[in-house]
Write an enzyme that holds these catalytic residues in place. Structure first.
Site, PDB file in Angstrom:
ATOM      1  N   GLY A 105       0.829  -1.199   0.000  1.00 31.94           N
ATOM      2  CA  GLY A 105       0.000   0.000   0.000  1.00 31.94           C
ATOM      3  C   GLY A 105       0.857   1.240   0.000  1.00 31.94           C
ATOM      4  N   ASN A 106       0.227   2.389   0.227  1.00 31.62           N
ATOM      5  CA  ASN A 106       0.989   3.639   0.314  1.00 31.62           C
ATOM      6  C   ASN A 106       0.355   4.533   1.371  1.00 31.62           C
ATOM      7  OD1 ASN A 106      -1.074   5.394  -1.013  1.00 31.62           O
ATOM      8  ND2 ASN A 106      -0.681   4.009  -2.716  1.00 31.62           N
ATOM      9  N   ARG A 107       0.986   5.664   1.605  1.00 27.22           N
ATOM     10  CA  ARG A 107       0.587   6.498   2.744  1.00 27.22           C
ATOM     11  C   ARG A 107      -0.563   7.454   2.456  1.00 27.22           C
ATOM     12  NH1 ARG A 107       4.590   6.141   6.667  1.00 27.22           N
ATOM     13  NH2 ARG A 107       6.658   5.666   5.852  1.00 27.22           N
ATOM     14  N   SER A 108      -1.155   7.391   1.281  1.00 23.37           N
ATOM     15  CA  SER A 108      -2.210   8.355   0.969  1.00 23.37           C
ATOM     16  C   SER A 108      -3.363   8.240   1.971  1.00 23.37           C
ATOM     17  CB  SER A 108      -2.737   8.112  -0.448  1.00 23.37           C
ATOM     18  OG  SER A 108      -3.858   8.931  -0.671  1.00 23.37           O
TER      19      SER A 108
ATOM     20  N   ALA B   9      -3.650   7.899  -5.052  1.00 22.56           N
ATOM     21  CA  ALA B   9      -2.270   7.418  -5.174  1.00 22.56           C
ATOM     22  C   ALA B   9      -2.377   5.974  -5.656  1.00 22.56           C
ATOM     23  CB  ALA B   9      -1.574   7.493  -3.822  1.00 22.56           C
TER      24      ALA B   9
END
Ligand code: CTP
Length: 415
Positions: free
Chosen positions: A206-209, A273
């Site tokens: 995943g990502n930090r968005s 994102a």
């Protein structure tokens, strides 16, 4: 300002309590005049408590003060919300059947109607004629928003959001008599949050968005009168009210939802994102650590570039008539490096992706993701001067949506 807030007898009357709050918190003195029917939805006590002023709907209360004359003459602005089909009809034909319609006939300042009713009633020839009559007399009648109505039905007829009516009312009071919400009649699709690419049933990349920027954009577009479709990947914040939400997890799901929604959207904003890569294989069972085999190596494959595909779809010859004027907005997070600065990279990305506007964030490790403030540059394919916007994500979103409205100005809404 002295404001008269007329409230019509519709279920949306409850939302007008928030509008009243916005007016009083901005320092205005508001007298609420509900119709008889409105008091069946929200009682007089609520209006008195929130406005701090006595509330009546009869010309026969306090007759010695001749209330309709006093209120109509003194008001710097009259706002009617929700303006029901019945109220529009009574106002258009100059009836004086209760305190509100009497006051409207005595009005000397600007008058704004914010309609709310079922789609069929809004589109009925009688209502259309009444709205035209009122507008021809210089009364401002907002286009209703589109979306979920009281029952299972959905379409144009929703009361515009309180913030939108508030903005329109103040613009009107400042003399902008032809004010309409900048995105009225437009459909805007916005992707938000971060995609999650599964590795096995319990793990993902995943990502930090946080989704905050996309949600703020959805709120700004909704408040500007648009019908908003939010394609929500993983978000730390809830989706706002008054927008249609499609929930997705992976980039491929987001792609499918975005391409489908774009088919009949005036604007597509890709604020999500999106993972550039996904695991080549998803294990059907949990990947276990074992001593008898080597540690796993994860192979990644490229995800499609959704923004680029949206542009290609828009530009396809078969879509030229329907979607030729669609506005596509991308977001870019850039750090700059030894080979190029943020704007150079962003300019190249704008060209590569072919979108109309690119909203560029300058990111460092402590900036942007999950934060409430932001500072962006808006680049345009047209080559217009880069536009700076800074402040809270709400302020940046308002600037982006205002710019979208300006870009759409020369394009008529979809039929
Ligand atoms: N985007 C997309 N599909 C992808 C990746 C990104 O539609 N597979 C969109 C994002 O929603 C955003 C824009 O493309 O609007 C820019 O994303 P960004 O990650 O900054 O650009 P990349 O193309 O990934 O370029 P790079 O990683 O080289 O910076």
């Amino acid at each position: 300002m002295r404001i008269v807030l007329g409230v019509g007898g519709g279920i949306a009357a409850y939302k007008v309590a928030s509008l009243l709050r916005l007016f009083t918190e901005a320092g205005h003195n508001v007298t609420v005049i509900p119709t008889e029917a409105a008091t069946r939805f929200v009682g007089v006590a609520t209006w008195e408590a929130l406005s701090g002023n006595p509330v009546s709907n009869s010309v026969f209360d306090d007759v010695h003060q001749v209330n309709h004359v006093r209120l109509g003459h003194e008001a710097d602005l009259i706002v009617v919300a929700p303006a029901t089909a019945d109220l529009l009809a009574r106002a258009a034909t100059g009836q004086a059947s209760d305190l509100l319609t009497n006051t409207l006939l005595m009005a000397r300042g600007p008058v704004l109607f914010a309609p709310a009713m079922h789609t069929e009633m809004w589109q009925h020839a009688a209502t259309r004629a009444n709205v035209e009559t009122l507008r021809s007399r210089g009364v401002a009648v907002l286009e209703p928003a589109s979306g979920r109505l009281t029952g299972a039905d959905s379409g144009p007829g929703r009361l515009p959001e309180p913030e939108a009516i508030f903005d329109a009312a103040l613009a009107l009071a400042q003399g902008q008599s032809d004010y309409q919400l900048p995105l009225a009649g437009r459909t805007v699709t916005i992707s938000a949050g971060g995609t999650r690419e599964p590795l096995d049933p319990v793990r993902f990349l995943g990502n930090r968005s946080s989704g905050k920027q996309g949600v703020a954009l959805a709120v700004a577009a909704r408040n500007a009168g648009a019908t908003v479709r939010l394609i929500a990947a993983h978000m730390d914040v809830p989706a706002p009210a008054g927008v249609d939400v499609v929930t997705v997890e992976t980039a491929l799901q987001l792609r499918e939802a975005a391409l489908a929604a774009a088919a009949d959207s005036d604007v597509v904003i890709m604020a999500a994102a999106v993972a550039d890569f996904r695991p080549a294989e998803i294990s059907g069972t949990k990947i276990k650590k074992r001593d008898d085999t080597a540690d796993p190596v994860i192979t990644l494959v490229r995800n499609p570039d959704i923004l680029q595909e949206l542009v290609e779809a828009r530009n396809a010859p078969e879509n030229r008539v329907d979607r030729g004027n669609q506005l596509i907005v991308g977001f870019a997070a850039e750090t700059g490096d030894g080979q190029g600065d943020v704007l150079a990279y962003a300019g190249a990305k704008l060209k590569r992706k072919g979108c109309d506007l690119l909203v560029v964030n300058h990111v460092g490790t402590d900036k942007v993701f999950g934060q409430d403030t932001n500072s962006v540059v808006i680049l345009a394919r047209s080559g217009a001067e880069p536009q700076l916007a800074a402040g809270s994500k709400t302020e940046v979103s308002a600037a982006v949506i205002t710019r979208v409205g300006q870009e759409l100005n020369h394009v008529s809404p979809r039929a």
